[in-house]
Design a protein around this motif. Structure first.
Motif, PDB file in Angstrom:
ATOM      1  N   VAL A 196      -5.893  -4.035  -2.078  1.00 53.55           N
ATOM      2  CA  VAL A 196      -6.686  -4.330  -0.887  1.00 53.55           C
ATOM      3  C   VAL A 196      -7.240  -5.672  -1.102  1.00 53.55           C
TER       4      VAL A 196
ATOM      5  N   TYR B 189       0.876  -1.185  -0.105  1.00 54.67           N
ATOM      6  CA  TYR B 189      -0.062   0.075   0.094  1.00 54.67           C
ATOM      7  C   TYR B 189       0.807   1.210   0.003  1.00 54.67           C
TER       8      TYR B 189
ATOM      9  N   ILE C 278      -8.279   1.576   3.339  1.00 59.52           N
ATOM     10  CA  ILE C 278      -7.176   1.109   3.992  1.00 59.52           C
ATOM     11  C   ILE C 278      -7.147   1.538   5.687  1.00 59.52           C
TER      12      ILE C 278
END
Length: 228
Positions: free
Chosen positions: A134, A104, A199
């Motif tokens: 994700v 990420y 996230i």
């Protein structure tokens, strides 16, 4: 007696919005070229470099602007190019506070670089890739995006309402990548809000589990203590 400094308005990275700036120093380079020497027609242009200091926080930046005699005087010349680049959106504080997975973190950094350069299409493509990351990290490769979202809902990692919100963000990223769509600044901020929230919720869930493991449990009512 020194003259008062010239004052201009410009975005300040530290203040986070447009502020008044003193023009500490300025240099202009001019040149021209004859395009029809017989009729005395020439094209002129200039490049101006201005050192600016914010009157609020005193941050210093360099602005580069250009002018050409062929430009339409009715056109907006724009704010110019800044060094360092102007930050259109600050990175959320939790990104540095929480332990963001490497898959990420790299994409987030590139998205913010694109935002600072006003490369909205690239930022939206990055947001689309981040949502895919994700899904892969949470439920594995499901073959396609729609199946991945379905798996997230089935595992109760997102709600049906969140699914609709995420799908809206993906539509913008897909249009930017395949149809040359350039979203507005507001649309970009909405998509980044969605991605950051996705996230952040994942990381907070992990933090909550860790918190439970390290927190002493409450004793049950009526439990007897051991005697020495």
């Amino acid at each position: 007696m020194s003259e008062d400094p010239k004052i201009v308005r410009a975005h300040c990275n530290k203040c986070g919005h447009e502020t008044k700036h003193d023009v500490v120093m300025e240099r202009t380079h001019r040149d021209s070229e004859a395009v029809d020497p017989y009729q005395g027609i020439e094209v002129s242009w200039s490049k101006t470099y201005s050192m600016l200091e914010c009157r609020g926080c005193e941050e210093v930046s360099l602005r580069h602007t250009e002018w050409c005699s062929e430009d339409d005087p009715m056109d907006d010349p724009g704010p110019g190019t800044f060094f360092p680049p102007r930050v259109s959106r600050r990175k959320s504080a939790w990104v540095d506070r929480l332990e963001v997975p490497s898959e990420y973190a790299g994409l987030l950094d590139e998205i913010y670089i694109a935002l600072h350069a006003d490369s909205r299409r690239l930022a939206m493509m990055g947001a689309r890739a981040l949502i895919d990351a994700v899904i892969r990290r949470s439920v594995g490769d499901q073959g396609n995006f729609r199946s991945g979202l379905t798996s997230l809902v089935q595992k109760q990692l997102i709600s049906e309402r969140n699914r609709e919100i995420i799908e809206a963000a993906v539509v913008v990223g897909h249009a930017s990548a395949h149809r040359g769509h350039k979203p507005s600044s507001n649309d970009v901020n909405v998509v980044i809000d969605i991605v950051e929230n996705l996230i952040h919720n994942e990381l907070l869930a992990e933090q909550a589990q860790a918190l439970k493991r390290t927190t002493p449990q409450r004793e049950r009512a009526g439990a007897t203590k051991k005697k020495d």
